[in-house]
Design a protein around this motif. Sequence first.
Motif, PDB file in Angstrom:
ATOM      1  N   GLN A 190       3.880  -8.852  -0.287  1.00  0.00           N
ATOM      2  CA  GLN A 190       4.007  -7.285  -0.711  1.00  0.00           C
ATOM      3  C   GLN A 190       4.555  -6.441  -0.032  1.00  0.00           C
ATOM      4  OE1 GLN A 190       2.206  -6.678  -3.685  1.00  0.00           O
ATOM      5  NE2 GLN A 190       2.017  -8.803  -3.786  1.00  0.00           N
ATOM      6  N   GLY A 191       5.157  -6.841   1.324  1.00  0.00           N
ATOM      7  CA  GLY A 191       6.180  -6.076   2.304  1.00  0.00           C
ATOM      8  C   GLY A 191       5.085  -5.035   2.821  1.00  0.00           C
ATOM      9  N   ILE A 192       3.808  -5.193   2.804  1.00  0.00           N
ATOM     10  CA  ILE A 192       3.136  -4.201   3.547  1.00  0.00           C
ATOM     11  C   ILE A 192       2.514  -4.559   4.713  1.00  0.00           C
ATOM     12  CG2 ILE A 192       0.798  -3.113   3.006  1.00  0.00           C
ATOM     13  CD1 ILE A 192       1.518  -3.265   0.210  1.00  0.00           C
ATOM     14  N   THR A 193       2.543  -3.571   5.771  1.00  0.00           N
ATOM     15  CA  THR A 193       1.970  -4.172   7.052  1.00  0.00           C
ATOM     16  C   THR A 193       0.674  -3.492   7.499  1.00  0.00           C
ATOM     17  OG1 THR A 193       3.323  -2.212   8.033  1.00  0.00           O
ATOM     18  CG2 THR A 193       4.531  -4.240   7.930  1.00  0.00           C
ATOM     19  N   THR A 194      -0.049  -2.695   6.622  1.00  0.00           N
ATOM     20  CA  THR A 194      -1.220  -2.252   6.990  1.00  0.00           C
ATOM     21  C   THR A 194      -2.476  -2.523   5.985  1.00  0.00           C
ATOM     22  OG1 THR A 194      -0.034  -0.184   7.710  1.00  0.00           O
ATOM     23  CG2 THR A 194      -2.406   0.154   7.267  1.00  0.00           C
ATOM     24  N   THR A 195      -3.710  -2.764   6.531  1.00  0.00           N
ATOM     25  CA  THR A 195      -4.759  -3.039   5.708  1.00  0.00           C
ATOM     26  C   THR A 195      -5.737  -2.088   5.933  1.00  0.00           C
ATOM     27  OG1 THR A 195      -6.296  -4.769   5.001  1.00  0.00           O
ATOM     28  CG2 THR A 195      -5.837  -4.561   7.321  1.00  0.00           C
ATOM     29  N   ILE A 196      -6.637  -1.720   5.097  1.00  0.00           N
ATOM     30  CA  ILE A 196      -7.713  -0.923   5.132  1.00  0.00           C
ATOM     31  C   ILE A 196      -8.923  -1.558   5.201  1.00  0.00           C
ATOM     32  CG2 ILE A 196      -9.062   1.016   4.146  1.00  0.00           C
ATOM     33  CD1 ILE A 196      -6.369   2.132   5.143  1.00  0.00           C
ATOM     34  N   ARG A 197     -10.131  -1.424   5.949  1.00  0.00           N
ATOM     35  CA  ARG A 197     -11.333  -2.143   5.859  1.00  0.00           C
ATOM     36  C   ARG A 197     -12.288  -0.697   6.145  1.00  0.00           C
ATOM     37  NH1 ARG A 197     -11.889  -6.149   3.469  1.00  0.00           N
ATOM     38  NH2 ARG A 197     -13.344  -6.810   5.017  1.00  0.00           N
ATOM     39  N   GLY A 198     -13.419  -1.073   5.334  1.00  0.00           N
ATOM     40  CA  GLY A 198     -14.373  -0.142   5.460  1.00  0.00           C
ATOM     41  C   GLY A 198     -15.509  -0.267   6.385  1.00  0.00           C
TER      42      GLY A 198
END
Length: 162
Positions: A81-89
């Motif tokens: 996806q060309g994305i370098t950031t993930t969000i986690r709760g």
Amino acid sequence: MLKACIYPGTFDPITNGHVDVIKRASKLFDKVIVAVAKNDNKKPMFELNRRIEMVKIATKNIQNLEVTPFFGLLVDFAKSQGITTTIRGLRAVSDFEYELQIGYANATLWSDFETIYLMPSLENAFISSSIVRSVLSHNGDVSKLVPNEILPFLKSENVYSI
């Protein structure tokens, strides 16, 4: 604002806590991809397409959102996806230890990959999909735990009758 992030999970089912974290992420990022994991190891209550459908319905009013399935490693999906950031709760300290390990593992697999941890609001801090599934298995009332929009789905799957 930051460009884009991925919020991965099984969302089995999506909860008010998930929606809370998604709303927070949507204020920080131009685009949020909610990546619904196949993850048969968790033996989900709901089939993948049903979980995707519930997430889409529960988040229909969030404009900068995309909901998609993903399979395999999160970092491989993120690269595609060309994305370098993930969000986690993070709900509690117990979540932090597990999420920290996952974050370090992902960073080891791809050094450019960042994990950002968001806390749900206090009213949603105790909610998890496993608690919802447990309440459902005892025919309990989950109407304060999940988005109202998905209650018809739970009823149609014969897991909720209140």
